[in-house]
Design an enzyme around this catalytic site. Sequence first.
Site, PDB file in Angstrom:
ATOM      1  N   ARG A 232      -4.127  -0.752  -8.487  1.00 41.72           N
ATOM      2  CA  ARG A 232      -5.033  -1.221  -7.445  1.00 41.72           C
ATOM      3  C   ARG A 232      -4.839  -2.720  -7.298  1.00 41.72           C
ATOM      4  NH1 ARG A 232      -5.248   3.275  -5.994  1.00 41.72           N
ATOM      5  NH2 ARG A 232      -7.065   4.617  -5.714  1.00 41.72           N
ATOM      6  N   GLU A 261      -6.365  -3.893   1.218  1.00 45.54           N
ATOM      7  CA  GLU A 261      -5.330  -3.248   2.027  1.00 45.54           C
ATOM      8  C   GLU A 261      -5.963  -2.387   3.128  1.00 45.54           C
ATOM      9  OE1 GLU A 261      -3.523  -1.107  -1.368  1.00 45.54           O
ATOM     10  OE2 GLU A 261      -4.157   0.756  -0.402  1.00 45.54           O
ATOM     11  N   HIS A 279       1.354   1.203  -0.080  1.00 43.43           N
ATOM     12  CA  HIS A 279       0.629   2.190  -0.901  1.00 43.43           C
ATOM     13  C   HIS A 279       1.284   3.580  -0.783  1.00 43.43           C
ATOM     14  CE1 HIS A 279      -3.567   3.064  -2.816  1.00 43.43           C
ATOM     15  NE2 HIS A 279      -2.644   3.871  -3.315  1.00 43.43           N
TER      16      HIS A 279
END
Length: 314
Positions: A232, A261, A279
């Site tokens: 993360r 994000e 991601h």
Amino acid sequence: MSQKLPAEVEARLAAHYQAIFTPEDASHDAAGLIAHAANCDGMLVTPADRLTQGVIEQLPETVRIIATFSVGYDHIDVAAAKRRGITVTNTPDVLTDATADIAMLLILGAARGAFWGERMVREQRWSRWAPTKPLGTHVTGKRLGILGMGRIGQAVARRARAFDMEIHYHNRTRLAYELENGAHFHSVLDHMLPHCDFLSINCASTPETRNAINAQTISLLPDGAIIVNTARGDIIDDDALIAALKSGKLAAAGLDVFRGEPNIDPRYRELGNVFLLPHLGSATLETRNAMGHRAVDNLDQFFRGERPRDILTN
Ligand code: DGY
């Protein structure tokens, strides 16, 4: 469903539930999430949805379970859900390999300059082969520190061993001897960092790990180290990482996850020594199908009156 899901997962949901789907281009803010849950018994959400205490407190009374399509659950205030008697589940195990593959891709890509190399070719800036530039950093035989030695950390270690890397790890608890497989355990993060030519972040985002990688911890890494993050974004202090990438303290970084994000710190886009991915950790069709089925398994178990396999609200 707060987001569009893989087709076979939506087909399963449609066959067994009065499912309310979300089209591909729709996204929900807090008010939208609450409205979308009207009259629902359960919600299937993703890391793109923020289920804060405020949202959870305003969910319709009918909602009894929130199944997240992710292993991470830092986007859900689990304590608030528990207070309201709402069950929360996640999808561990099924994305371990896909995420570890991306960590290895980041290690290799950041070290060997895959991103700037690809850009040189694409932008027709590759004029000739030369012995001295561009040059990356060797991976084979180097020391890899893993922050968070859960399922994904262990899968990263397995891959890194194939590159003859020496594995170090920091974890809340030491692994059993057979799982450790020769890796060096450090009970204190600061004690591991001087041994890390590469640092892979694989821990959950918790109040304890947020900003764990900051100016002080980065200063303990060897000069020219490389950091990769598939966990993360908020585990890294962006100001500290960007300063270290600019000063040359760090040779490079590989980032698949970001604080805030998809609105990442724009300074990352300007840096020539950071490999950026959107991601992609679990982004294979096989893995996303498996995550969807795991989330639906949890819903099925809950509505059959059983204890869901991946319950987070014990
Ligand atoms: C997760 O499941 O938490 C991942 O970050 C999604 O890729």
